[in-house]
Design a protein around this motif. Structure first.
Motif, PDB file in Angstrom:
ATOM      1  N   UNK A  38       0.834  -1.204   0.000  1.00 54.21           N
ATOM      2  CA  UNK A  38       0.000   0.000   0.000  1.00 54.21           C
ATOM      3  C   UNK A  38       0.865   1.250   0.000  1.00 54.21           C
ATOM      4  N   UNK A  39       0.795   1.993  -1.090  1.00 60.68           N
ATOM      5  CA  UNK A  39       1.539   3.251  -1.240  1.00 60.68           C
ATOM      6  C   UNK A  39       0.505   4.362  -1.382  1.00 60.68           C
ATOM      7  N   UNK A  40       0.419   5.204  -0.373  1.00 59.27           N
ATOM      8  CA  UNK A  40      -0.653   6.200  -0.338  1.00 59.27           C
ATOM      9  C   UNK A  40      -0.110   7.612  -0.420  1.00 59.27           C
ATOM     10  N   UNK A  41      -0.961   8.508  -0.876  1.00 58.13           N
ATOM     11  CA  UNK A  41      -0.641   9.934  -0.886  1.00 58.13           C
ATOM     12  C   UNK A  41      -1.326  10.616   0.279  1.00 58.13           C
ATOM     13  N   UNK A  42      -0.586  11.496   0.953  1.00 60.69           N
ATOM     14  CA  UNK A  42      -1.144  12.137   2.141  1.00 60.69           C
ATOM     15  C   UNK A  42      -0.645  13.569   2.231  1.00 60.69           C
ATOM     16  N   UNK A  43      -1.576  14.496   2.361  1.00 58.74           N
ATOM     17  CA  UNK A  43      -1.201  15.910   2.385  1.00 58.74           C
ATOM     18  C   UNK A  43      -0.402  16.290   3.615  1.00 58.74           C
ATOM     19  N   UNK A  44      -0.639  15.574   4.732  1.00 57.10           N
ATOM     20  CA  UNK A  44       0.047  15.917   5.977  1.00 57.10           C
ATOM     21  C   UNK A  44       1.551  15.884   5.838  1.00 57.10           C
ATOM     22  N   UNK A  45       2.073  14.917   5.090  1.00 54.22           N
ATOM     23  CA  UNK A  45       3.521  14.819   4.914  1.00 54.22           C
ATOM     24  C   UNK A  45       4.042  15.938   4.027  1.00 54.22           C
ATOM     25  N   UNK A  46       3.243  16.322   3.037  1.00 54.36           N
ATOM     26  CA  UNK A  46       3.615  17.463   2.212  1.00 54.36           C
ATOM     27  C   UNK A  46       3.709  18.729   3.055  1.00 54.36           C
ATOM     28  N   UNK A  47       2.799  18.880   4.021  1.00 51.95           N
ATOM     29  CA  UNK A  47       2.842  20.048   4.913  1.00 51.95           C
ATOM     30  C   UNK A  47       4.140  20.080   5.714  1.00 51.95           C
ATOM     31  N   UNK A  48       4.512  18.921   6.274  1.00 51.31           N
ATOM     32  CA  UNK A  48       5.724  18.859   7.094  1.00 51.31           C
ATOM     33  C   UNK A  48       6.953  19.186   6.259  1.00 51.31           C
TER      34      UNK A  48
END
Length: 1007
Positions: free
Chosen positions: A488-498
């Protein structure tokens, strides 16, 4: 005798499930039965899995068609033949090529050409693997054809697509939907025939009584086809077996990686750590999951080499091996994570690893996976099927029946009187029920990637969606059934924020040395961060910013990492539904309450006071309380997720759970209460390691929010926000001292930027401003700032519509002219010169200057321009009210009105719609008061129905102030959305001098 049989996975053509086909085959006495869907192998694996239950020998193949026109039907003689067919189909699907008139020379598959097709292409020679298909309608024609001389090549080719007239009618509707045409105009060439239904064998034998050799040929052909996949509990793991050449080399590599990871992760390597590692490595090797860990490790190594941030979660986060390989940042020793949730001897599947990357980085990581592991056709995205939902089916059917849009809208919404519907509308609703739940089209699983030992076409054909990666034609459940386990390889905005926040901090504070964000442990002990969590001041922070989470943080009084881990799971709907969220809060805040816990459950789960909070608690309770073995307990956990709820093994485990508890002397009321709790929440709770991974990311974002709130808010805005709209994060930045500017022609970028405490919104927030216009502005500004509107128009050729947007949002204010004057100039100049957006002007064009009167532009006009062009205003929204608020009550005042009825004004931020146990609709509202502080409301069903939300704006709310665990909520009695003043830009009667005074509040005013 049935060679060509379609399920409803022949999308927008078939009407019968693969299981219904097997039931029909059994009813008609078939021993061998093929599934040959049109241009797909979606249902094949499940068909093969279920066939033995019906005493059927399964055969699979493909009905190859160009559009709806049949070319040939192919049957796989064995697994190699299935591979051949999948490769042939996939090649044409990927390239969007038509199938040739003649099939290739397959080695392990047979080709049956329809009789009519052979007459059309005039084929008169046949290879060993090629046959002539004779339908019931072809029998009389065969007598007069030279093809009758090929006695050993003739077989029965009868198509089965329908059961009855209703199926045929449904099929015609599906074809009309697929071809986007009215049912009355659907050509016959796009339809099957009503006689394409299953006939008794006696009927077919009677029809072919003059051609017994055709019946014999057909029977012989079917008995020569055989395919087999292992779906048993001891099935082989079909994932890639080795990464470094051999099983032994892989294991040695895994051990070395773990040994090198120990001193990086632990200052002191204790015996407990050593024993845990030894236990895990032994079981990983025994279960043949070594390569699974190494593949995930390679993915992470690539991400780190590219400076991509990631979070590893799922049940695999319970593993010390995953922690040492840096797949996760969760220490299972520190958290006492339950080993058996992650892996046990009874579990056939490897642990779940959900690896999150920022949305920008995820695409490149996916590309890497396909390049590293898919060179021999061994990698594919996992498919998923989108089914017809009632509302969507009504809309599609309404269109093909030719209903007007307003009628379709009415039927789709369900807001109609059934007694007043005409026959056509009733027909739409009837067939919408038939379509409900049937597959509509194939999509892509949100995250799953398959990496197999064998070529992926051994299991399925693939198609090529817009993402550009091959995608299998089955879903995750079938994949697991056959032994393929997804990554499972997911995209997540939270990591982009960090990631972006750190870059912005370094730019805005070049002298600051940031701590290692990946080492979150110091953040857990930071009193400033924990105090911020306790106050629930977490807007913008991953997983802890929603109104529900803000409420829970305050009720629990969360001020440490472990309690936040628990909160991350008990916020899930199942825990709340079961009543365990409330019970956990009660026991957390009141030690005396903990005595109510069942002694066995307390012993199993002392850290959560005997309350089931995490997914593995199901396994613990089933194993230690009900005496099930770990395999049975895991069946129970998986069954609760809905995946296996209908399967016999789950029912058997449920019965054993109850029987075992009774044998142990437990009372039925206790047994069934424990069962109720398990049943209500297990599929919705997180594994503890998963929750811990979420909590780690929460603390990383909380650190940035705590010490660099403005930079973090800019990163949040640039990553599309989070739970709330962009304006909420702008408001949060202002609360933390930011000065907010609308876009500026010389200072703004496409993204939002910050310098010191001044934040300039990016051009991307302007509604209607095209991306190419933004790029033109940025490219032209490389050669220097703009000094006048003329300068801008010469260097950036834009249409007047695009220029109008920029002027009205006041991007040119830095040039010293008001925007109304600039609009006069722009429209005058655009009417006197030709502007070509796609061509840079070579020569300066001089326009005669003219004198304009001095214009007065009010803040109210600016506010309405911002509402139109940004979808929000930087002004205090309360200045837009037609009448001033009749109440000045603020949210901070509510405590003194506990259990009393008050009136308060609130600017709506978000609404959560939910349902009661009886199915009635109710709402939870989140508002900002006149001081920009939170108001939380609950709208019970009668109020929700009588006083519904009317969209964005300011509401006058009447309600009772209530408190639960010191968290204040307003139980709404009445609400109304207050009208705004008339838009002064279009209201000629508006007195521009009579403006409301702008209050000095956190909402602030435009700088």
């Amino acid at each position: 005798m049935y060679i060509n049989n379609h399920s409803y996975y022949s999308l927008r053509y078939g009407t019968i499930s693969e299981i219904e086909l097997l039931e029909m085959a059994q009813e008609y006495g078939c021993e061998h039965f093929p599934l040959t869907d049109i241009n797909t192998t979606s249902a094949c694996l499940n068909f093969i899995r279920k066939a033995p239950s019906y005493n059927i020998t399964p055969i699979v193949g493909i009905d190859f068609r160009n559009d709806a026109q049949q070319c040939y039907v192919c049957l796989a003689q064995n697994n190699k033949g299935f591979l051949e067919l999948n490769q042939f189909l996939s090649k044409h699907l990927h390239q969007e090529k038509r199938f040739p008139e003649q099939a290739p020379s397959f080695e392990h598959s047979v080709v049956i050409y329809p009789f009519e097709k052979l007459l059309e292409i005039e084929k008169t020679t046949f290879s060993t693997h090629e046959f002539i298909g004779i339908s019931l309608a072809d029998i009389n024609k065969l007598r007069f054809s030279k093809l009758s001389e090929f006695t050993d090549k003739l077989v029965v080719l009868h198509t089965v697509t329908f059961r009855n007239k209703r199926d045929f009618n449904t099929h015609r509707l599906l074809r009309a939907i697929d071809t986007n045409t009215l049912l009355s105009k659907l050509p016959e060439s796009q339809q099957g025939k009503p006689e394409h239904k299953i006939h008794p064998l006696a009927h077919i034998k009677k029809a072919f009584e003059d051609y017994p050799h055709i019946l014999e040929n057909t029977k012989r052909l079917l008995t020569q086809c055989h395919i087999e996949f292992n779906f048993s509990k001891d099935r082989e793991n079909q994932n890639l077996k080795t990464v470094f050449g051999s099983v032994n080399q892989d294991y040695d590599k895994l051990v070395k990686l773990c040994e090198s990871g120990l001193p990086k992760r632990y200052e002191i390597v204790t015996e407990d750590i050593r024993q845990r590692l030894k236990k895990e490595l032994s079981l990983i090797k025994q279960q043949n999951f070594v390569s699974f860990f190494l593949i995930n490790w390679k993915i992470i190594q690539y991400a780190k080499s590219m400076d991509y941030y990631h979070v590893g979660r799922g049940s695999g986060a319970n593993s010390i091996v995953a922690y040492l390989l840096e797949i996760t940042d969760v220490d299972p020793i520190e958290l006492d994570l339950y080993f058996e949730r992650f892996m046990n001897l009874y579990r056939a599947s490897p642990p779940d690893f959900d690896i999150d990357f920022s949305s920008w980085d995820r695409e490149d990581v996916t590309r890497f996976i396909f390049e590293a592991f898919g060179t021999n056709g061994q990698a594919a995205l996992l498919g998923a099927y989108v089914t017809f939902k009632h509302s969507g089916a009504v809309r599609e059917l309404g269109k093909v029946f030719g209903l007007p849009k307003h009628e379709i809208d009415k039927l789709s919404s369900g807001k109609y009187d059934p007694n007043k519907l005409d026959d056509l509308s009733k027909l739409v609703l009837r067939y919408a029920k038939y379509l409900h739940g049937k597959p509509n089209y194939i999509s892509i699983h949100a995250a799953g990637i398959l990496i197999s030992e064998k070529p992926i076409h051994y299991f399925s054909a693939t198609h090529l969606p817009p993402k550009g990666f091959p995608t299998v034609q089955f879903d995750m459940h079938i994949a697991e059934d056959v032994g393929l386990y997804k990554f499972d390889i997911l995209g997540q905005r939270g990591l982009g924020k960090i990631k972006d926040a750190i870059a912005i901090i370094k730019e805005n504070h070049p002298d600051v040395i940031l701590p290692n964000i990946h080492n979150a442990k110091p953040f857990f002990e930071d009193p400033n961060i924990n105090a911020m969590i306790e106050r629930a001041e977490c807007i913008g922070c991953f997983y802890v910013e929603s109104p529900a989470m803000r409420m829970l943080l305050k009720k629990l009084g969360v001020q440490d990492y472990l309690t936040l881990v628990a909160a991350s799971s008990i916020i899930r709907p199942g825990v709340a539904k079961s009543g365990m969220m409330r019970e956990y809060i009660l026991r957390h805040k009141n030690p005396a309450r903990r005595k109510l816990a069942h002694p066995v459950l307390w012993d199993i789960m002392p850290d959560t006071y005997g309350v089931m909070v995490y997914q593995e608690d199901v396994i613990k309770v089933a194993h230690h309380y009900a005496g099930l073995n770990l395999g049975e307990a895991d069946v129970l956990r998986r069954g609760m997720s809905g995946k296996y709820r209908s399967r016999e093994e789950f029912q058997a485990v449920r019965n054993k759970f109850i029987a075992n508890c009774r044998e142990r002397g437990e009372a039925d009321d206790v047994i069934f209460e424990v069962w109720r709790q398990i049943e209500s929440f297990a599929g919705y709770a997180f594994a503890k390691g998963h929750s811990a991974s979420y909590a780690v990311e929460s603390y990383q974002s909380l650190f940035l929010k705590c010490y660099y709130p403005l930079e973090y808010m800019v990163a949040t805005i640039n990553n599309g926000g989070g739970f709330y709209r962009v304006e909420t994060y702008i408001h949060e930045a202002r609360l933390n001292g930011a000065i907010i500017h609308v876009p500026c022609i010389n200072k703004s970028s496409i993204d939002t930027t910050i310098k010191g405490k001044e934040i300039y919104l990016g051009f991307q927030h302007l509604q209607g401003l095209e991306k190419r216009s933004m790029l033109k502005i940025m490219e032209a500004r490389v050669h220097g700032s703009f000094c006048s509107l003329d300068d801008f128009m010469e260097r950036v050729p834009l249409s007047i519509e695009q220029l109008d947007i920029l002027i009205r949002i006041d991007v040119f204010r830095i040039l010293g002219k008001d925007k109304r004057s600039l609009l006069w100039e722009a429209y005058y100049k655009c009417n006197h010169i030709t502007i070509n957006e796609f061509q840079q002007q070579l020569f300066e064009v001089h326009i005669k200057d003219f004198t304009l009167p001095k214009f007065t532009i009010t803040d109210l006009e600016n506010a309405f321009d911002q509402l139109e062009l940004l979808n929000f205003s930087l002004y205090d929204p309360f200045i837009l009210l037609e009448k001033p608020p009749t109440s000045t009550l603020l949210s901070t005042d509510l405590i003194i009105y506990l259990n009393k009825i008050v009136v308060i004004y609130g600017y709506l931020i978000t609404v959560k719609n939910t349902g009661t146990s009886k199915g009635d609709r109710m709402n939870f509202g989140t508002f900002l008061d006149q001081n920009g502080q939170w108001i939380d409301t609950v709208h019970f069903p009668p109020v929700a129905k009588k006083y519904p939300f009317r969209g964005k704006g300011i509401y006058r709310i009447t309600g009772k102030v209530v408190s639960e665990f010191d968290f204040l909520t307003l139980e709404v009695i009445k609400q109304e959305r207050m009208p705004y003043v008339s838009d002064p830009r279009f209201d000629t009667t508006y007195n521009r001098k009579d403006l409301p005074k702008e209050p000095d509040k956190p909402f602030g005013v435009l700088r």
